[in-house]
Design a protein around this motif. Structure first.
Motif, PDB file in Angstrom:
ATOM      1  N   ALA A  46      43.376  36.184  21.378  1.00  0.00           N
ATOM      2  CA  ALA A  46      44.013  37.448  21.010  1.00  0.00           C
ATOM      3  C   ALA A  46      43.205  38.631  21.527  1.00  0.00           C
ATOM      4  CB  ALA A  46      44.180  37.534  19.501  1.00  0.00           C
ATOM      5  N   LEU A  47      41.874  38.554  21.405  1.00  0.00           N
ATOM      6  CA  LEU A  47      41.031  39.639  21.896  1.00  0.00           C
ATOM      7  C   LEU A  47      41.096  39.750  23.411  1.00  0.00           C
ATOM      8  CD1 LEU A  47      37.882  39.160  19.619  1.00  0.00           C
ATOM      9  CD2 LEU A  47      39.603  40.981  19.482  1.00  0.00           C
ATOM     10  N   ARG A  55      44.343  41.322  24.404  1.00  0.00           N
ATOM     11  CA  ARG A  55      44.313  42.765  24.165  1.00  0.00           C
ATOM     12  C   ARG A  55      43.566  43.477  25.277  1.00  0.00           C
ATOM     13  NH1 ARG A  55      42.014  43.983  18.538  1.00  0.00           N
ATOM     14  NH2 ARG A  55      43.789  42.635  18.038  1.00  0.00           N
ATOM     15  N   ARG A  56      42.428  42.913  25.726  1.00  0.00           N
ATOM     16  CA  ARG A  56      41.672  43.525  26.822  1.00  0.00           C
ATOM     17  C   ARG A  56      42.481  43.513  28.111  1.00  0.00           C
ATOM     18  NH1 ARG A  56      37.140  40.768  24.445  1.00  0.00           N
ATOM     19  NH2 ARG A  56      37.445  39.049  25.902  1.00  0.00           N
ATOM     20  N   LEU A  57      43.190  42.431  28.355  1.00  0.00           N
ATOM     21  CA  LEU A  57      43.993  42.334  29.575  1.00  0.00           C
ATOM     22  C   LEU A  57      45.155  43.324  29.550  1.00  0.00           C
ATOM     23  CD1 LEU A  57      44.007  38.470  30.138  1.00  0.00           C
ATOM     24  CD2 LEU A  57      42.842  40.213  31.513  1.00  0.00           C
ATOM     25  N   LEU A  75      49.739  37.744  28.233  1.00  0.00           N
ATOM     26  CA  LEU A  75      48.716  37.782  29.275  1.00  0.00           C
ATOM     27  C   LEU A  75      47.476  36.971  28.927  1.00  0.00           C
ATOM     28  CD1 LEU A  75      48.643  41.447  30.616  1.00  0.00           C
ATOM     29  CD2 LEU A  75      49.060  39.361  31.926  1.00  0.00           C
ATOM     30  N   GLY A  76      47.020  36.197  29.909  1.00  0.00           N
ATOM     31  CA  GLY A  76      45.767  35.477  29.766  1.00  0.00           C
ATOM     32  C   GLY A  76      45.045  35.405  31.090  1.00  0.00           C
ATOM     33  N   SER A  77      45.554  36.157  32.094  1.00  0.00           N
ATOM     34  CA  SER A  77      45.007  36.127  33.445  1.00  0.00           C
ATOM     35  C   SER A  77      44.800  37.551  33.939  1.00  0.00           C
ATOM     36  CB  SER A  77      45.967  35.385  34.389  1.00  0.00           C
ATOM     37  OG  SER A  77      45.685  35.680  35.745  1.00  0.00           O
TER      38      SER A  77
END
Length: 197
Positions: free
Chosen positions: A25-26, A29-31, A110-112
């Protein structure tokens, strides 16, 4: 009798989704923040360069930048990117709005970082041209997009168009490499079968 022991794995100090879920989750959020930053920088670059083009260039008078390889040539485009379908301005206003909404919805997965960059460019490009369609003459949702970059034997374009094309190329590369939006690598049926002993 002794009190029943608590369920294994539960802890009052760890969120229900677990530490791994919290980390994802963090990161997401950054992405999303990175995506928004790319989109804002791209949108600013697009709108500033269009404003300068309108202020400094005369329609129909090319200004060489790199000889005949790259010229500045002010053009008002009622169609899509690269002057495609010039009679359907309102259609592309709707399409650009849909693209913006779709990118914002997809960004929740998003994870990339590469996907965040590509989607940020796509959002910037779609929003940049959408601003023109909404706010420029001849009227709301029918505005003409400002184009000013000219290559030999190629339609005149702008910074937003180049960002859309870069985003599309990046997305194709990510898809070919099997990298999904959430950062995982897709496993083809052939890979799964070959991995079996």
């Amino acid at each position: 009798m002794p009190a029943s022991s608590p369920r294994t794995g539960s802890s009052p100090s760890v969120p229900a989704e677990g530490p791994d879920g919290l980390g994802r989750a963090l990161r997401a959020r950054r992405l999303r923040r990175f995506l928004v930053l790319v989109a804002l920088v791209g949108l600013a670059a697009d709108q500033v360069t269009k404003a300068l083009a309108v202020e400094l260039l005369t329609p129909g008078e090319p200004v060489p930048l790199v000889g005949e390889l790259l010229q500045l040539y002010l053009l008002r485009n009622p169609g899509a990117a690269f002057s495609f379908a010039t009679g359907a301005t309102w259609v592309f206003t709707v399409i650009a709005t849909v693209v913006v909404v779709a990118v914002l919805r997809v960004s929740r997965r998003l994870g990339s970082r590469a996907w965040a960059f590509a989607l940020g460019l796509l959002l910037a490009g779609a929003t940049g041209n959408l601003v023109d369609r909404l706010l420029r003459a001849p009227g709301f949702a029918r505005g003409h997009v400002v184009d000013f970059l000219a290559l030999p034997d190629f339609p005149v374009f702008n910074v937003a168009d180049s960002m859309i094309c870069t985003a599309a190329a990046t997305i194709v590369v990510l898809a070919l490499r099997g990298i999904e939006i959430d950062g995982r690598r897709a496993v083809s049926g052939r890979s799964r079968s070959s991995a079996r002993p």
